[in-house]
Design a protein around this motif. Structure first.
Motif, short mmCIF file in Angstrom:
data_model
loop_
_atom_site.label_atom_id
_atom_site.label_comp_id
_atom_site.label_asym_id
_atom_site.label_seq_id
_atom_site.Cartn_x
_atom_site.Cartn_y
_atom_site.Cartn_z
N LEU A 12 0.83 -1.21 0.00
CA LEU A 12 0.00 0.00 0.00
C LEU A 12 0.86 1.26 0.00
CD1 LEU A 12 -2.84 -1.02 2.47
CD2 LEU A 12 -2.94 -0.84 -0.01
N ILE A 13 1.94 1.21 0.74
CA ILE A 13 2.85 2.36 0.75
C ILE A 13 3.48 2.56 -0.62
CG2 ILE A 13 5.05 3.19 1.69
CD1 ILE A 13 4.19 1.93 4.36
N ALA A 14 3.80 1.47 -1.31
CA ALA A 14 4.36 1.58 -2.66
C ALA A 14 3.33 2.21 -3.61
CB ALA A 14 4.78 0.21 -3.16
N PHE A 15 2.09 1.79 -3.51
CA PHE A 15 1.05 2.40 -4.36
C PHE A 15 0.86 3.88 -4.04
CE2 PHE A 15 -0.67 -1.93 -5.19
CZ PHE A 15 -0.59 -1.86 -6.58
N LEU A 16 0.92 4.22 -2.76
CA LEU A 16 0.78 5.61 -2.36
C LEU A 16 1.96 6.44 -2.88
CD1 LEU A 16 -0.90 7.67 -0.84
CD2 LEU A 16 0.38 7.10 1.23
N ALA A 17 3.15 5.85 -2.85
CA ALA A 17 4.32 6.55 -3.40
C ALA A 17 4.15 6.79 -4.90
CB ALA A 17 5.58 5.74 -3.12
N MET A 18 3.57 5.82 -5.59
CA MET A 18 3.33 6.00 -7.02
C MET A 18 2.29 7.10 -7.27
SD MET A 18 5.57 4.13 -8.28
CE MET A 18 5.27 4.87 -9.82
N ALA A 19 1.32 7.23 -6.38
CA ALA A 19 0.33 8.30 -6.53
C ALA A 19 1.02 9.66 -6.43
CB ALA A 19 -0.75 8.17 -5.47
N PHE A 20 1.96 9.80 -5.53
CA PHE A 20 2.70 11.05 -5.43
C PHE A 20 3.66 11.23 -6.61
CE2 PHE A 20 1.37 10.82 -0.98
CZ PHE A 20 0.89 12.11 -0.84
N ALA A 21 4.16 10.12 -7.14
CA ALA A 21 5.04 10.21 -8.30
C ALA A 21 4.30 10.76 -9.50
CB ALA A 21 5.63 8.84 -8.62
N VAL A 22 3.02 10.44 -9.62
CA VAL A 22 2.21 10.98 -10.72
C VAL A 22 2.16 12.51 -10.62
CG1 VAL A 22 -0.15 11.12 -11.62
CG2 VAL A 22 0.87 8.91 -11.11
N VAL A 23 2.00 13.02 -9.42
CA VAL A 23 1.98 14.47 -9.23
C VAL A 23 3.33 15.07 -9.60
CG1 VAL A 23 1.67 16.32 -7.55
CG2 VAL A 23 0.20 14.33 -7.46
N GLY A 24 4.41 14.41 -9.21
CA GLY A 24 5.74 14.90 -9.56
C GLY A 24 5.98 14.90 -11.06
N LEU A 25 5.52 13.86 -11.74
CA LEU A 25 5.66 13.82 -13.19
C LEU A 25 4.84 14.91 -13.87
CD1 LEU A 25 5.62 9.96 -13.79
CD2 LEU A 25 7.56 11.52 -13.97
N THR A 26 3.70 15.21 -13.31
CA THR A 26 2.88 16.31 -13.84
C THR A 26 3.64 17.63 -13.71
OG1 THR A 26 0.87 15.13 -13.20
CG2 THR A 26 0.66 17.47 -13.67
N GLY A 27 4.29 17.84 -12.59
CA GLY A 27 5.09 19.05 -12.40
C GLY A 27 6.27 19.12 -13.37
N ILE A 28 6.89 17.98 -13.62
CA ILE A 28 8.00 17.95 -14.58
C ILE A 28 7.50 18.31 -15.97
CG2 ILE A 28 9.63 16.41 -15.75
CD1 ILE A 28 10.05 15.05 -13.04
N LEU A 29 6.35 17.77 -16.34
CA LEU A 29 5.75 18.11 -17.63
C LEU A 29 5.49 19.60 -17.72
CD1 LEU A 29 3.95 15.08 -18.59
CD2 LEU A 29 3.49 17.03 -20.01
N ALA A 30 5.07 20.20 -16.63
CA ALA A 30 4.78 21.63 -16.62
C ALA A 30 6.02 22.46 -16.89
CB ALA A 30 4.16 22.03 -15.29
N THR A 31 7.17 21.98 -16.45
CA THR A 31 8.39 22.75 -16.70
C THR A 31 8.75 22.80 -18.17
OG1 THR A 31 9.85 20.83 -16.37
CG2 THR A 31 9.33 22.17 -14.42
N TYR A 32 8.29 21.84 -18.95
CA TYR A 32 8.53 21.87 -20.39
C TYR A 32 7.53 22.75 -21.11
CZ TYR A 32 11.93 18.16 -19.92
OH TYR A 32 13.03 17.43 -19.58
#
Length: 138
Positions: A12-32
């Protein structure tokens, strides 16, 4: 032999970490995506400077036609639009001002869309994480 103990919370913690990773990837996309209006405006200003230096009226007219949908937007007002034979530096200055106004509007629109995207991704990730943590407690 004893079987290794598995903690159900680890997955469950791994899935939760992936949920936060999605937000981080969205932020990275925004920088482009965020600097695109500025890059386009700088390129158009460079083309305008080249046309002005070479005295190419047709190129300046082409840039103006690509920028605005009507004469007032292209040449910075009714008076400038009425006098198409105005001196080239004045027309270029009006076009440069219109380019900057357009770039500012595009940058504001892109920033709003990126903020909205990040808010939606964060909310979805939080709801996904909350659902997983709730499912893990059952």
């Amino acid at each position: 032999m004893s079987t290794p103990s598995r903690r159900p919370g680890a997955s469950l913690i791994a899935f939760l970490a992936m949920a936060f990773a999605v937000v981080g990837l969205t932020g990275i996309l925004a920088t482009y995506a965020a600097p695109l209006p500025l890059a386009r405006a700088l390129h158009e200003e460079a083309m305008l400077d080249d046309a002005l230096a070479g005295g190419r009226v047709a190129d300046i007219d082409a840039l103006a036609a690509a920028l605005g949908k009507n004469d007032e937007a292209r040449f910075g007002g009714t008076a400038a639009a009425a006098d198409r034979n105005a001196d080239l530096p004045a027309r270029a200055a009006a076009l440069r001002a219109a380019l900057r106004r357009t770039m500012t509007a595009e940058a504001k629109a892109a920033a709003w869309r990126l903020r909205f995207l990040i808010i939606v991704a964060t909310t979805a990730a939080a709801l996904f994480g909350a659902a997983l943590m709730g499912a893990g407690r059952r």
